[in-house]
Each structure stands twice: as structure tokens, then as C-alpha cells.
Design an enzyme around this catalytic site. Structure first.
Site, mmCIF file in Angstrom:
data_model
loop_
_atom_site.group_PDB
_atom_site.id
_atom_site.type_symbol
_atom_site.label_atom_id
_atom_site.label_comp_id
_atom_site.label_asym_id
_atom_site.label_seq_id
_atom_site.Cartn_x
_atom_site.Cartn_y
_atom_site.Cartn_z
ATOM 1 N N THR A 237 0.981 -1.190 0.046
ATOM 2 C CA THR A 237 0.031 0.008 -0.145
ATOM 3 C C THR A 237 0.877 1.312 0.034
ATOM 4 O O THR A 237 1.437 1.549 0.947
ATOM 5 C CB THR A 237 -0.922 0.117 1.201
ATOM 6 O OG1 THR A 237 -0.226 -0.516 2.451
ATOM 7 C CG2 THR A 237 -2.024 -0.929 1.013
ATOM 8 N N ASP A 302 7.128 -5.492 8.283
ATOM 9 C CA ASP A 302 6.585 -4.251 7.986
ATOM 10 C C ASP A 302 7.515 -3.063 7.752
ATOM 11 O O ASP A 302 7.188 -1.805 7.905
ATOM 12 C CB ASP A 302 5.852 -4.037 9.359
ATOM 13 C CG ASP A 302 4.766 -2.641 9.220
ATOM 14 O OD1 ASP A 302 4.598 -2.306 8.073
ATOM 15 O OD2 ASP A 302 4.751 -2.166 10.430
ATOM 16 N N LYS A 329 11.664 2.952 6.281
ATOM 17 C CA LYS A 329 11.529 2.402 7.753
ATOM 18 C C LYS A 329 12.770 1.597 7.954
ATOM 19 O O LYS A 329 13.492 1.573 9.041
ATOM 20 C CB LYS A 329 10.487 1.567 7.728
ATOM 21 C CG LYS A 329 9.166 2.231 8.293
ATOM 22 C CD LYS A 329 8.151 1.110 8.572
ATOM 23 C CE LYS A 329 6.779 1.684 9.070
ATOM 24 N NZ LYS A 329 5.801 0.666 9.309
ATOM 25 N N CYS A 606 -8.173 -5.458 21.081
ATOM 26 C CA CYS A 606 -8.042 -4.017 21.508
ATOM 27 C C CYS A 606 -7.011 -3.278 21.312
ATOM 28 O O CYS A 606 -6.660 -1.842 21.286
ATOM 29 C CB CYS A 606 -8.292 -3.978 22.947
ATOM 30 S SG CYS A 606 -9.685 -5.230 23.431
HETATM 31 O O1 LIG Z 1 0.608 -0.750 5.687
HETATM 32 C C1 LIG Z 1 -0.158 0.177 5.592
HETATM 33 O O2 LIG Z 1 -1.141 0.326 4.781
HETATM 34 C C2 LIG Z 1 0.095 1.136 6.398
HETATM 35 C C3 LIG Z 1 -0.907 2.523 6.596
HETATM 36 C C4 LIG Z 1 -0.331 3.350 7.527
HETATM 37 C C5 LIG Z 1 -1.165 4.635 7.275
HETATM 38 O O3 LIG Z 1 -2.151 4.889 6.593
HETATM 39 O O4 LIG Z 1 -1.339 5.541 8.267
HETATM 40 C C6 LIG Z 1 0.762 3.357 8.283
HETATM 41 C C7 LIG Z 1 1.438 1.890 8.208
HETATM 42 N N1 LIG Z 1 0.961 1.227 7.446
HETATM 43 C C8 LIG Z 1 2.561 1.725 9.121
HETATM 44 O O5 LIG Z 1 3.143 0.606 8.916
HETATM 45 C C9 LIG Z 1 3.061 2.673 9.839
HETATM 46 O O6 LIG Z 1 3.907 2.442 10.678
HETATM 47 C C10 LIG Z 1 2.163 3.847 10.102
HETATM 48 C C11 LIG Z 1 2.463 4.944 11.128
HETATM 49 C C12 LIG Z 1 1.330 6.092 10.722
HETATM 50 C C13 LIG Z 1 1.111 7.130 11.544
HETATM 51 O O7 LIG Z 1 0.260 7.919 10.849
HETATM 52 O O8 LIG Z 1 1.549 7.315 12.533
HETATM 53 N N2 LIG Z 1 0.804 5.370 9.759
HETATM 54 C C14 LIG Z 1 1.184 4.135 9.334
HETATM 55 CA CA LIG Z 2 2.130 -0.863 7.384
#
Ligand SMILES: O=C(O)c1cc(C(=O)O)c2c(n1)C(=O)C(=O)c1cc(C(=O)O)[nH]c1-2
Ligand SMILES: [Ca+2]
Length: 691
Positions: A237, A302, A329, A606
């Protein structure tokens, strides 16, 4: 005379009008650098709050405002849009896309939004439930709205759209749950789909009727093998970085992690799994594939490559290179040639233990033994973990100092191998394919303190030419927030405990600090109206670090979303919006130990929002302090009756059995009792010290 609306010429030459901030990262280069220098190392002592605006949402605020000809457009959590007079802060209009509250459980990392795009008298926002909306920039009235995703699946949009040559580009998120990521381009005037590019192959290797068909079928499909990706979509994504490279008329996208995370469960531990964890360049007109560079082949942790991308030119060994700068990351700082995606250099920008380096010949990481926890069938204590050495928090690059300013975070995680994985299509359920104990969180206060000690944020100034750190400001906790660099030799960064701080860009010396009431995680921006320079930033703690890393939370601060604007000799006074923290709510009632431990396992439902191990940052209520905790009927009304559904708390009826809901309550009560004892002990210790 009214200014020309934002168009291709103005966007391409945005650097020539620094009074405005017309696109997400400032200009198409997204360097988050402004040459404005009225606010500088000498004048900064006079920098004061000029105005503020309160949002009607709390939760994490991650937006970078745009300012166009004296009007500011920003977003808040829940994808709401606000327009202000950028000089006075007068609210001009606001738009609530009315995202259904239960969609909050589809967002891995809070119901955040990173901002709008502007084009020809309209502003564009992606909504958490997957819509793209065009609003009249003058009135905020909806011009068009289109659904960009299959809303029966856990897709989200948190990222800012970008407009390129009359098309609005938008990605999506959901790779913790299980979706197939893609970027879409829509006609900015009509909302008609122009092209779409999927980041992972069609599971049957069939055409999707998309711009990605040819390359996915010829090149990517062969890098995937039998595994859960065929059901889940494989992830990838593109939820944040999308940049337009005017030099090569191409769009460069940072792609996401795999789903499930585990390479074994996803693809039978075979293949690179294109285009996960990659930089991907597409033709801006057609979306056709141009090149890619995969930063994390066979993604397993991830490790997204969605982190902000900066376009620049560097002189490397006497040669001028059109390069991009990237700190994904996985902890390596990449300099990549924008012409063809060739890797120029890569070095770790902080503590990294999953790989010992990047082989410049092959462009592939040299993985450390043990990093593939599914091979060793053991846990792997990783730095970084899923939080990333750098996440979405925008970095900045100053052409004046030649330095890149990275909001670095060091957060380890113990990845635990899971022998069994069964994909659950149930809404609100993560499908990572690694053991649930990975996310169990600290079991005790001393464990929490140990994790907190291992968890640090830093502002790192990185020399991309020498691939070396120039200076570092070490923060005392996980203090990640976006960065702005200016021609006044300044770098601005917020802190989760409510400060905005300025450092000298060349040496990293702190020269200014302002204390507010709301944690800041977003990146600041700067603009000018009527000859006065402003620095603006949205405030509001939240996002992944707040929801998932309770071992590192900031002290209790206000929990309202706000936009703050500063100028020299500003005279606004910010009202205190902090709320008192409720005490732990411990009923008399006790449960058998088996019930409590069953509840501990079930609490996994949760944890993604209320905090691992019940340690919550109070962005989403700390269940141990919830007035509902001591009253079964109230607890059930929320969990099984949907009483707080419009606030984002899903109704779990049909997904968690009533007796399991009670077991979760038993576990949380047990943790609340522990918290009460810990707080009493801490108070007694403080008293003894004072004496
Ligand atoms: O795999 C995904 O589709 C996805 C989406 C998002 C997002 O849209 O905020 C995050 C992550 N992964 C993610 O891995 C992540 O560490 C992350 C941190 C944040 C945030 O706003 O603090 N969003 C996201
Ligand atoms: Ca992610």
C-alpha cells in the site's frame, strides 16, 4: 487583481513564490525547505504565537497545511478540511466528509490525515473510508466525490493527494489487515479515473485493465509464490510518498509492506515480491512503469518504503546527479539516480541490526543472521521494528547547508515466529502472520521502563554526499515529529510533549522553544502574507507512536487538534485545553486467574488502538482509567452495543462473544489494579524524596 489559480506553471515554479506553500512538501521537490528568512537565528527570540484555530476533532494530527495567496487549507483527523485566513486565523469554511466512525478500526495507526492538494480553484482530500473529494477552494462546497477503493475491504486513505498536470494522484493503506495497494490518478475537473497502478500482481496473473498490467504480468508475478497473498492482496500500500519529478516527467512512489508481514506465510519464503518496499517510477501521463528500486526485497518486518521522498541534485565525485533522497523504515539512507533508479549509495542513518549494509553492486541488503525469524523459528530482536527508523514524519533538505534533517526513531521490537497463520477477513483484524505475543506490550511497569529506555527519538542532520551524520539532537523519548528547514538557518521540529523547537540548520544548536498544550507530531511549514513570515504547524498527539508505543509516550498534554501560526511579535494567547487524567478505575470485583489470562490473550483485539499491554497514551481512552470499566452494563453497551460507534469504537457484536468481552474486562481491571499500585508506589517514593 485576483491571482491565477494554482496551475501547472505555478506548481512547477513554486520555489519562485516562497510566500506560498502550494503542494504537500512545499514544492514538487518536497524538500520542505523555504528560502524565507525574516525569521532567522537573530530574530527568532521575537517569534510568538500569531493565531491559532481549534479543530473539532482530537486524535493524531499529521497534516501539513497549504497556503495559497493568503488562504490556509489544512486537514484534521477524520479527514476534515479547514480553510483559514492565513494572516488572521479567521475560519473561512470547513468540510466534514462524515467518515463513519466504525471505519476507524480499519486504520492501523489512527484516523489521521496528512493534508490536501490544490489545483485550479479546488482543494482535494482523501478520506479515511477511501473517497477522493474535490472542494471549491473559496466556499468549501463539494464539487465532486468519488470512491477510490472497494469499501467492503479494509482500505483507508491517510495520505495527501498530489496534483500533476491536471490529474489528482491518491494512494491507499491497509497492509496490516490485507488489501492490494495501488495508486490512482483522477481528472482534477471531473473526478474521472485516468489510470491506476497496482503494487502487487493480480493473484491469477490476469490483466486488471490497469496501467500496471504489463509489468506485473511480465516481471512482478514471477517474484511471488504460493501463499496467503493470493487471498489478502499482498499489501504494498502506497499510503504516503507520491512525488512528481519534473525533470523526467515521472511520478515516484514509495510502496508499502507486504501482507501478511511474514514472507513465509505470504509467499512461501520465496521471491522478492515486487513491488513491496520499493521506489517505483511511473510515467506521469499514463501511469506506465518506468523503473523501480526495491529497498527491502522479500519484505518481512513491516518495512515500508512509503516514507517521504525528496528530489534534488547532488554533485557526487565531480558529477552532477539528479538524485532522490530516501530514509525508509528499514534504517538505510538511500541516494538513488532519478533517471533510471540506479542506487548511488546507501548507509544506515541510525542503529540497524537486521542488515549489515547494502551491497552497492546488487543494490540488495546484506541481511544479518537471524533476521529471517521464520527460518530460525526463533524470535528476532530487531532494530528497527515496525515503527521504522524513520516513519511518515516529514524530513527536510536544505540546499543552503546540503543537509537532510531526519526525524529518527529507535524503537526495537521482538518479532516472534508464528508457525500457524490463518487469514481472517474479519474487519478490524490485523493479519501480520507473526505471533500475537509480539504485540503483547510490557507486562509490568519495570518492563515498560526498560522498553522506554531502549526507545529514543533524534533529529539527525545527514550529509547525503558523504553519507555521514553531520549533527544529532538526541531526544529523551520517542519524540518523532516532522521537520521544516528555512533560509533563516533554522530547522523546526515539534515534540510530543507540546513544544515547537528551532535549531540552527548548520550546527543543530537549539535557539528557540515554545511550549503549548498539545503534542506535535506533524511537520511545520512556512509562508508569508503582507510582508510577514509565518511558521505554522498542526498540533495533536496520535498516530502509530502514540497508539502502539506506550513505553515511550510523552507526558500528559492536551488532546484537542489545533493549528498554530507564529510570527515575529505575534500576540495570541493560547487557552489551556489540558484535561485532568482520570485515576485508575478499580472495582471490588475479582475474577479467577484463568479468566484474567484468557482476557489477556483476547485483549489483542483492543491493543492496536487502546495500547499494547493496556499502556495507552490517552489519545484513545486508557481503558484502565475508563469510567466504564467498573460497570459491566456500561462496558457492554460500548463493546457490544455500539454506544461509542460514531467516535470510532466499533461494535464488536458477532466478533467477540459476550463472555470473552467480560474476560477482557477482567484483564483490564487486573491491569488497572496494577496501575493504581504503581502510581501509589511512585507517589510514596516522591514524598520520601521531598522530605
Ligand atoms: O501498511 C499500511 O497500509 C500502513 C498504513 C499506514 C497509514 O495509512 O497511516 C501506516 C502504516 N502502514 C505503518 O506501517 C506505519 O508504521 C504507520 C504509522 C502511521 C502514523 O500515521 O503514525 N501510519 C502508518
Ligand atoms: Ca504498514
Amino acid at each position: 487583481t485576483p491571482a491565477t489559480p494554482v496551475n501547472a506553471a505555478r506548481l512547477a515554479a513554486a520555489a519562485q513564490e516562497p510566500a506560498n506553500w502550494m503542494t504537500h512538501g512545499g514544492t514538487y521537490q518536497e524538500a520542505r525547505y523555504s528560502p524565507l528568512d525574516q525569521i532567522n537565528t537573530r530574530s527568532i527570540a521575537r517569534l510568538k504565537l500569531a493565531w491559532y484555530g481549534d479543530f473539532d476533532t482530537s486524535r493524531g494530527q499529521e497534516s501539513t497545511p497549504l497556503v495559497i495567496d493568503g488562504v490556509m487549507y489544512t486537514t484534521s483527523s477524520w479527514s476534515k478540511v479547514y480553510a483559514y485566513d492565513a494572516a488572521t486565523g479567521k475560519l473561512l469554511w470547513r468540510h466534514d466528509p462524515k467518515v463513519p466512525g466504525d471505519r476507524g478500526a480499519d486504520a492501523c495507526c489512527d484516523v489521521v490525515n496528512r493534508g490536501v492538494a490544490a489545483w485550479n480553484g479546488k482543494v482535494y482530500v482523501g478520506t479515511l473510508d477511501g473517497r477522493l473529494e474535490a472542494l471549491d477552494a473559496k466556499t468549501g462546497k463539494l464539487v465532486w466525490s468519488t470512491v477510490t477503493v472497494d469499501q467492503t475491504r479494509p482500505y483507508t486513505i491517510t495520505g495527501a493527494p498530489r496534483v500533476v498536470k491536471g490529474k489528482v494522484l491518491i494512494g491507499n493503506g491497509g497492509a496490516e489487515y490485507g488489501v492490494r495497494g495501488y495508486v490512482s490518478a483522477y481528472d482534477a475537473e471531473t473526478g474521472a479515473l485516468a489510470w491506476r497502478f497496482y503494487m502487487t500482481p493480480n493473484p491469477e496473473n490476469k490483466p486488471d485493465g490497469a496501467a500496471s498490467d504489463a509489468i506485473l504480468m511480465s516481471k512482478a508475478y514471477g517474484t511471488w509464490h504460493d501463499g496467503a497473498w493470493k487471498q489478502t492482496g499482498g499489501g504494498g500500500t502506497p499510503w504516503d510518498a507520491i512525488v512528481y519529478d519534473t525533470d523526467f516527467d515521472q511520478v515516484i512512489i514509495g510502496t508499502g509492506n507486504g501482507n501478511p508481514w511474514s514472507w513465509e506465510h505470504r509467499s512461501g519464503s520465496k521471491g522478492d515480491n515486487l513491488f513491496l518496499g520499493s521506489l517505483l517510477a511511473l510515467d506521469a501521463e499514463t501511469g506506465a512503469y518506468k523503473w523501480h528500486y526495491q529497498e527491502t526485497p522479500s519484505e518481512n518486518w513491516d518495512f515500508t518504503s512509503t516514507q517521504p521522498i525528496i528530489l534534488t541534485e547532488l554533485t557526487l565525485q565531480g558529477r552532477q546527479r539528479k538524485a532522490l533522497l530516501h530514509a525508509p523504515k528499514n534504517g538505510f539512507f538511500y541516494v538513488v539516480d532519478r533517471k533510471d533508479g540506479a542506487l548511488i549509495s546507501a548507509e544506515p542513518f541510525t542503529t540497524v541490526n537486521w542488515a549489515t549494509g547494502i551491497d552497492l553492486k546488487t543494490g540488495r541488503p546484506i541481511e544479518a543472521p537471524g533476521a529471517r525469524y521464520e527460518r530460525t523459528k526463533k524470535s528476532f530482536w530487531a532494530m528497527p521494528g515496525p515503527f521504522g527508523s524513520h516513519n511518515w514524519h516529514p524530513m527536510a533538505f536544505s540546499p543552503k547547508t546540503g543537509l537532510t534533517y531526519i526525524p529518527v526513531q529507535d524503537v526495537p521490537l521482538d518479532y516472534n515466529y508464528s508457525p500457524d497463520f490463518k487469514y481472517s477477513p474479519q474487519r478490524g483484524t490485523w493479519n501480520t502472520g507473526i505471533e500475537a505475543t509480539t504485540f503483547a506490550g510490557p507486562g509490568s511497569e519495570s518492563h515498560r521502563r526498560l522498553l522506554a529506555m531502549q526507545t529514543r527519538g533524534a533529529l539527525v542532520a545527514w550529509d547525503a554526499v558523504r553519507q555521514k551524520e553531520a549533527w544529532r539532537v538526541q531526544h529523551g523519548n520517542l519524540a518523532s515529529a516532522g521537520v521544516l528547514a528555512t533560509g533563516g538557518n533554522l530547522v523546526f521540529q515539534g515534540t510530543p510533549d507540546g513544544r515547537l523547537v528551532a535549531y540552527t540548520a548548520d550546527t543543530g544548536r537549539q535557539v528557540w522553544s515554545w511550549q503549548g498544550f498539545d503534542g506535535i507530531i506533524a511537520g511545520a511549514m512556512t509562508y508569508a502574507v503582507g510582508g510577514e513570515q509565518y511558521v505554522a504547524v498542526v498540533a495533536g498527539f496520535g498516530g502509530s507512536n502514540a497508539l502502539h508505543a506506550p513505553f515511550a509516550v510523552a507526558p500528559k498534554v492536551g488532546l484537542h487538534g489545533r493549528i498554530l501560526a507564529f510570527k515575529l511579535d505575534g500576540r495570541a494567547v493560547l487557552p489551556d485545553n489540558t484535561r485532568p487524567l482520570l485515576p485508575p478505575n478499580v472495582p471490588e470485583q475479582t475474577w479467577p486467574a484463568e479468566t484474567v489470562s484468557r482476557g489477556a490473550a483476547l485483549y489483542g483485539h483492543c491493543a492496536a488502538c487502546h495500547g499494547f499491554g493496556t499502556y495507552a497514551a490517552n489519545v484513545i481512552p486508557d481503558l484502565r482509567r475508563s469510567p466504564m470499566l467498573s460497570v459491566k452494563s456500561a462496558w457492554d453497551a460500548v463493546v457490544l452495543g455500539g454506544a461509542l460507534a460514531d467516535k470510532g469504537m466499533p461494535n464488536w457484536t458477532g466478533r467477540i462473544a459476550a463472555e470473552d468481552v467480560e474476560a477482557i474486562r477482567a484483564y483490564v481491571v487486573d491491569r488497572a489494579r496494577q496501575l493504581r499500585d504503581d502510581e501509589a508506589a511512585a507517589q510514596a517514593a516522591a514524598k520520601a524524596r521531598d522530605r
